[in-house]
Design a protein around this motif. Structure first.
Motif, PDB file in Angstrom:
ATOM      1  N   VAL A  51      -3.569   0.417  -3.263  1.00  0.00           N
ATOM      2  CA  VAL A  51      -3.114  -0.946  -2.984  1.00  0.00           C
ATOM      3  C   VAL A  51      -2.575  -1.553  -4.271  1.00  0.00           C
ATOM      4  O   VAL A  51      -3.238  -1.506  -5.313  1.00  0.00           O
ATOM      5  N   TYR A  52      -1.371  -2.104  -4.189  1.00  0.00           N
ATOM      6  CA  TYR A  52      -0.734  -2.766  -5.327  1.00  0.00           C
ATOM      7  C   TYR A  52      -0.653  -4.263  -5.036  1.00  0.00           C
ATOM      8  O   TYR A  52      -0.154  -4.674  -3.991  1.00  0.00           O
ATOM      9  N   GLN A  87       0.844  -1.193   0.000  1.00  0.00           N
ATOM     10  CA  GLN A  87       0.000   0.000   0.000  1.00  0.00           C
ATOM     11  C   GLN A  87       0.882   1.245   0.000  1.00  0.00           C
ATOM     12  O   GLN A  87       1.791   1.369   0.809  1.00  0.00           O
ATOM     13  N   ASP A  88       0.595   2.138  -0.918  1.00  0.00           N
ATOM     14  CA  ASP A  88       1.299   3.411  -1.009  1.00  0.00           C
ATOM     15  C   ASP A  88       0.892   4.262   0.188  1.00  0.00           C
ATOM     16  O   ASP A  88      -0.292   4.532   0.390  1.00  0.00           O
ATOM     17  N   GLU A  89       1.869   4.665   0.980  1.00  0.00           N
ATOM     18  CA  GLU A  89       1.573   5.442   2.185  1.00  0.00           C
ATOM     19  C   GLU A  89       1.024   6.824   1.859  1.00  0.00           C
ATOM     20  O   GLU A  89       0.316   7.412   2.661  1.00  0.00           O
TER      21      GLU A  89
END
Length: 159
Positions: free
Chosen positions: A48-49, A41-43
């Motif tokens: 979500v990847y 997950q990109d902060e």
């Protein structure tokens, strides 16, 4: 087939998730294996990847859990889907029956409950059978990011 038989066979059309019995709930799983892929997950933006790295309990050939009944004790990070956490189903793939039904959407035509065969998930390109990898180093997950095309099919992530 009588209307009553058809209605009971298509329980997902007339029951809310909270009304389903255990057997009905479990039958919603299409066996794609996507929920068993590690995600990042990109902060900054929360995106979500998905990665091709599979949970150690995922049988990458069948896309089924090797020890479903004990998965939560063996994998403490494994999330138990329940109607109580349906508002958090947005991390599930957009093709997931649990997410679709929680959002009031219909099941796709390839779903085994509609097609009558579990192979329809593979034929539709939804299964991670050809993509999932076991034994990926957790520190290398960023190198294993994949995406799901507009069709829902698994593709390498080009971003």
């Amino acid at each position: 087939m009588s209307e009553q038989d058809k209605t009971s066979n298509e329980f997902w059309k007339h029951k809310r998730l909270s009304q389903m019995n255990h057997e009905e709930w479990e039958s919603l799983c299409d066996g794609c294996g996507r929920c068993c892929l590690h995600k990042l997950q990109d902060e900054e933006d929360g995106r979500v990847y998905y990665t091709s790295a599979a949970c150690d309990l995922l049988d990458v050939k069948t896309c089924r859990c090797k020890d479903y009944s004990n998965r939560q004790s063996l994998m403490p990070d494994c999330l138990q889907l329940s109607v109580d956490n349906a508002q958090y189903f947005d991390w599930l793939p957009e093709t997931c029956a649990y997410r679709l039904l929680a959002e009031g959407e219909p099941l796709p035509e390839w779903h085994p409950l509609i097609s009558g065969t579990p192979d329809s998930v593979v034929e539709a390109g939804i299964s991670v059978r050809e993509v999932a990898q076991s034994g990926v180093d957790p520190d290398m997950l960023i190198n294993h990011i994949i995406s799901f095309a507009d069709t829902g099919k698994v593709e390498p992530d080009e971003s």
